[in-house]
Design an enzyme around this catalytic site. Structure first.
Site, PDB file in Angstrom:
ATOM      1  N   THR A 213      30.409  41.653  41.355  1.00  0.00           N
ATOM      2  CA  THR A 213      30.735  40.250  41.063  1.00  0.00           C
ATOM      3  C   THR A 213      31.916  39.765  41.898  1.00  0.00           C
ATOM      4  O   THR A 213      32.360  38.632  41.740  1.00  0.00           O
ATOM      5  CB  THR A 213      31.073  40.057  39.571  1.00  0.00           C
ATOM      6  OG1 THR A 213      32.188  40.893  39.228  1.00  0.00           O
ATOM      7  CG2 THR A 213      29.879  40.405  38.695  1.00  0.00           C
ATOM      8  N   GLY A 214      32.416  40.609  42.794  1.00  0.00           N
ATOM      9  CA  GLY A 214      33.568  40.243  43.598  1.00  0.00           C
ATOM     10  C   GLY A 214      33.216  39.439  44.834  1.00  0.00           C
ATOM     11  O   GLY A 214      32.048  39.122  45.094  1.00  0.00           O
TER      12      GLY A 214
ATOM     13  N   GLY B 191      31.291  41.811  47.046  1.00  0.00           N
ATOM     14  CA  GLY B 191      30.258  42.476  46.264  1.00  0.00           C
ATOM     15  C   GLY B 191      29.044  41.626  45.980  1.00  0.00           C
ATOM     16  O   GLY B 191      27.899  42.077  46.085  1.00  0.00           O
TER      17      GLY B 191
ATOM     18  N   LYS C 233      31.645  35.975  35.410  1.00  0.00           N
ATOM     19  CA  LYS C 233      31.121  37.243  35.910  1.00  0.00           C
ATOM     20  C   LYS C 233      29.865  37.665  35.148  1.00  0.00           C
ATOM     21  O   LYS C 233      28.917  38.195  35.733  1.00  0.00           O
ATOM     22  CB  LYS C 233      32.187  38.330  35.826  1.00  0.00           C
ATOM     23  CG  LYS C 233      33.300  38.169  36.845  1.00  0.00           C
ATOM     24  CD  LYS C 233      34.239  39.355  36.852  1.00  0.00           C
ATOM     25  CE  LYS C 233      35.283  39.205  37.950  1.00  0.00           C
ATOM     26  NZ  LYS C 233      36.203  40.371  38.005  1.00  0.00           N
TER      27      LYS C 233
ATOM     28  N   LYS D 172      43.430  54.260  51.083  1.00  0.00           N
ATOM     29  CA  LYS D 172      42.066  54.443  51.595  1.00  0.00           C
ATOM     30  C   LYS D 172      41.912  55.818  52.254  1.00  0.00           C
ATOM     31  O   LYS D 172      40.841  56.435  52.169  1.00  0.00           O
ATOM     32  CB  LYS D 172      41.717  53.321  52.574  1.00  0.00           C
ATOM     33  CG  LYS D 172      41.482  51.978  51.885  1.00  0.00           C
ATOM     34  CD  LYS D 172      41.116  50.876  52.868  1.00  0.00           C
ATOM     35  CE  LYS D 172      40.835  49.583  52.133  1.00  0.00           C
ATOM     36  NZ  LYS D 172      40.435  48.481  53.051  1.00  0.00           N
TER      37      LYS D 172
END
Length: 313
Positions: A13-14, A17, A45, A139
């Site tokens: 939902t981003g 994304g 969302k 990361k």
């Protein structure tokens, strides 16, 4: 051609994304989206998840706080793409992926994992400024965990998201292009790389069944979008039919201004420093351990920044 992989998208939902979900469905993949209980009362969302379901995606409940639920979700798919946020001004969640790595290890069936990268290649940012380097360091922690667990992977380096950079003519703190004036970083001539967010999603999905990108980094470098800030401004001026008033911010002035900002702003501005004063995105050649998306997938007709800027007229 064999069957297409089943894909689980985490963070569906981003900002990126939702585009990955759309691209996965469009390219014919059986698409699963993780529905996290933590969504709570976020009605937008929830409605987005339901819209994905109407389009053919499957919702699967799972939480980073529930290891077993993650394992069960992973057992239903072949590929997992994580798109949770890694920028400080949104929600900084990169290290949550360590829980995902543990679940992938236990599930034992994942053929490829694409962690939440999508920006600058963190392996090239060991000397980055604080506090922005935190994102790159985290990361790399996730990459080490992937390597130690011997999980097949592809890392996607998509450089600058057009909406956040080109929309504001590469100026920090604005995402709409001025019709009057612009501040250039130095002489404005350091090259960066800009990519439309829908194109990032399309290239990402294209790569998940491609053996050429297995255990490699995929750089997205559209040739027409390797531009300096000054060139972005000139494109906008051409479309606008007007020359903007220009001023310049020296490297020293930029670094001095950082000291007055809070942590979140400093993190974002330090990235801008590396992009627009050092030119870190475009000042190297891709090595043998990586591939370039536009070369591999010429059938994707990427959006040029001239076309991208037309929407702001």
């Amino acid at each position: 051609m064999g069957l297409k992989s089943r894909v689980l998208i985490i963070g569906g939902t981003g900002y990126l994304g939702k585009r990955l979900v759309k691209a996965s469905l469009e390219q014919g993949h059986e698409t699963y989206v993780l529905q996290r209980p933590e969504i709570g009362l976020d009605i937008e969302k929830i409605q987005m998840l339901l819209s994905f379901k109407k389009q053919g995606a499957r919702l699967v409940v799972g939480s980073f706080n529930d290891h077993r639920s993650l394992v069960e979700a992973l057992k239903q798919v072949d590929v997992v793409i994580c798109a949770i946020s890694g920028v400080h001004f949104r929600t900084h969640q990169i290290l949550l992926q360590l829980k995902l790595v543990e679940a992938i290890k236990e599930a034992g069936n994942i053929k490829r994992f694409l962690p939440s990268e999508f920006g600058t290649d963190p392996s090239r940012m060991a000397d980055a400024m604080e506090p922005g380097r935190e994102t790159f360091d985290e990361k790399m922690v996730v990459r080490k965990a992937i390597k130690d667990a011997r999980i097949p992977f592809t890392y996607v380096s998509a450089n600058c998201f057009a909406g956040y950079f080109v929309g504001g003519l590469c100026q920090f703190g604005t995402i709409l292009p001025s019709r009057d004036s612009v501040v250039l970083f130095g002489d404005g001539n350091q090259k960066s790389i800009f990519v439309d967010e829908d194109d990032i999603a399309a290239y990402t999905i294209k790569t998940i069944d491609d053996p050429r990108t297995l255990n490699k980094t995929l750089y997205i470098r559209p040739p027409a979008n390797i531009l300096s800030q000054r060139q972005v401004v000139e494109i906008w001026e051409k479309l606008l039919g007007k020359v903007l008033q220009k001023s310049s911010l020296s490297e020293k002035q930029f670094l001095d201004s950082l000291k007055e900002k809070d942590y979140v702003v400093q993190a974002g501005m330090s990235h801008f420093y590396h992009f627009f004063y050092e030119g870190c995105l475009a000042n190297f050649e891709i090595g043998d351990d990586a591939e370039e998306a536009c070369r591999l997938y010429p059938d994707i007709k990427y959006i040029t920044m001239e076309d991208y800027l037309k929407q702001y007229l």
